[in-house]
Design a protein around this motif. Structure first.
Motif, PDB file in Angstrom:
ATOM      1  N   GLY A   1       0.793  -1.222   0.000  1.00 12.29           N
ATOM      2  CA  GLY A   1       0.000   0.000   0.000  1.00 12.29           C
ATOM      3  C   GLY A   1       0.827   1.275   0.000  1.00 12.29           C
ATOM      4  N   ARG A   2       2.130   1.144   0.225  1.00 12.41           N
ATOM      5  CA  ARG A   2       3.007   2.328   0.239  1.00 12.41           C
ATOM      6  C   ARG A   2       4.046   2.301  -0.880  1.00 12.41           C
ATOM      7  N   PHE A   3       4.510   1.119  -1.242  1.00 14.78           N
ATOM      8  CA  PHE A   3       5.554   0.975  -2.261  1.00 14.78           C
ATOM      9  C   PHE A   3       4.941   0.382  -3.528  1.00 14.78           C
ATOM     10  N   ILE A   4       5.506   0.780  -4.662  1.00 20.39           N
ATOM     11  CA  ILE A   4       5.030   0.268  -5.950  1.00 20.39           C
ATOM     12  C   ILE A   4       6.229  -0.067  -6.829  1.00 20.39           C
ATOM     13  N   ILE A   5       6.227  -1.272  -7.386  1.00 20.69           N
ATOM     14  CA  ILE A   5       7.268  -1.663  -8.323  1.00 20.69           C
ATOM     15  C   ILE A   5       6.756  -1.452  -9.746  1.00 20.69           C
ATOM     16  N   SER A   6       7.663  -1.014 -10.624  1.00 20.15           N
ATOM     17  CA  SER A   6       7.293  -0.847 -12.026  1.00 20.15           C
ATOM     18  C   SER A   6       8.528  -1.078 -12.888  1.00 20.15           C
ATOM     19  N   ARG A   7       8.302  -1.201 -14.193  1.00 18.72           N
ATOM     20  CA  ARG A   7       9.406  -1.418 -15.122  1.00 18.72           C
ATOM     21  C   ARG A   7       9.224  -0.544 -16.351  1.00 18.72           C
ATOM     22  N   ASP A   8      10.325  -0.182 -16.944  1.00 25.36           N
ATOM     23  CA  ASP A   8      10.330   0.624 -18.168  1.00 25.36           C
ATOM     24  C   ASP A   8      11.150  -0.126 -19.205  1.00 25.36           C
ATOM     25  N   MET A   9      10.473  -0.598 -20.262  1.00 28.09           N
ATOM     26  CA  MET A   9      11.166  -1.390 -21.270  1.00 28.09           C
ATOM     27  C   MET A   9      12.199  -0.561 -22.022  1.00 28.09           C
ATOM     28  N   ALA A  10      11.840   0.649 -22.387  1.00 30.51           N
ATOM     29  CA  ALA A  10      12.751   1.486 -23.169  1.00 30.51           C
ATOM     30  C   ALA A  10      14.038   1.792 -22.412  1.00 30.51           C
ATOM     31  N   LYS A  11      13.916   1.945 -21.102  1.00 28.86           N
ATOM     32  CA  LYS A  11      15.096   2.273 -20.292  1.00 28.86           C
ATOM     33  C   LYS A  11      15.702   1.025 -19.649  1.00 28.86           C
ATOM     34  N   ASN A  12      15.056  -0.118 -19.843  1.00 24.92           N
ATOM     35  CA  ASN A  12      15.517  -1.370 -19.246  1.00 24.92           C
ATOM     36  C   ASN A  12      15.808  -1.191 -17.750  1.00 24.92           C
ATOM     37  N   THR A  13      14.820  -0.659 -17.080  1.00 23.95           N
ATOM     38  CA  THR A  13      14.986  -0.264 -15.684  1.00 23.95           C
ATOM     39  C   THR A  13      13.774  -0.704 -14.870  1.00 23.95           C
ATOM     40  N   VAL A  14      14.061  -1.106 -13.660  1.00 25.24           N
ATOM     41  CA  VAL A  14      13.017  -1.420 -12.685  1.00 25.24           C
ATOM     42  C   VAL A  14      13.017  -0.312 -11.635  1.00 25.24           C
ATOM     43  N   TYR A  15      11.835   0.122 -11.248  1.00 24.70           N
ATOM     44  CA  TYR A  15      11.705   1.199 -10.277  1.00 24.70           C
ATOM     45  C   TYR A  15      11.019   0.704  -9.006  1.00 24.70           C
TER      46      TYR A  15
END
Length: 126
Positions: A65-79
């Motif tokens: 409920g406080r943290f969120i994981i995401s990914r960006d294919m173009a930047k090949n990065t996980v946030y």
């Protein structure tokens, strides 16, 4: 795959930070990707893991409920977007690529993640 985490720093309780995990060598979509953290004097613990499709995630109860994981294919990065930070979130944060694609198998065990990046320190002041 090689991983490099960044974005840590000092933040006041209630604030936000976004961590980045830049990958090279292979796509982050080739792996189940996780964030772990290691508080001072404690063992490394899972924060969140996402499967290759992105449709399935497992969050630890302490960050749900406080943290969120995401990914960006173009930047090949996980946030890792971290909101409503608490002093107990203070830790060195690591990103890791899981050795197998099943996020429900050995989810919480660091030994099931074959590739790690150097950590980034997050300090939350009260």
């Amino acid at each position: 795959v090689q991983l490099q985490a960044s974005g840590g720093g000092l933040v006041q309780a209630g604030g936000s930070l976004r961590l980045s995990c830049a990958a090279s060598g292979r796509s982050v979509y080739s792996y189940a990707m996780g964030w772990f953290r290691q508080p001072p004097g404690k063992e490394r613990e899972l924060v969140v893991v996402v499967d290759q499709s992105g449709r399935n995630t497992i969050y630890s109860d302490s960050v749900k409920g406080r943290f969120i994981i995401s990914r960006d294919m173009a930047k090949n990065t996980v946030y890792l977007q971290m909101n409503s930070l608490k002093p107990e979130d203070t830790a060195v944060y690591y990103c890791a690529a899981k050795s197998d694609p099943n996020i429900r198998l050995g989810t919480y065990y660091p030994s099931r993640y074959g590739t790690w990046g150097p950590g980034t320190l997050v300090t939350v002041s009260s």
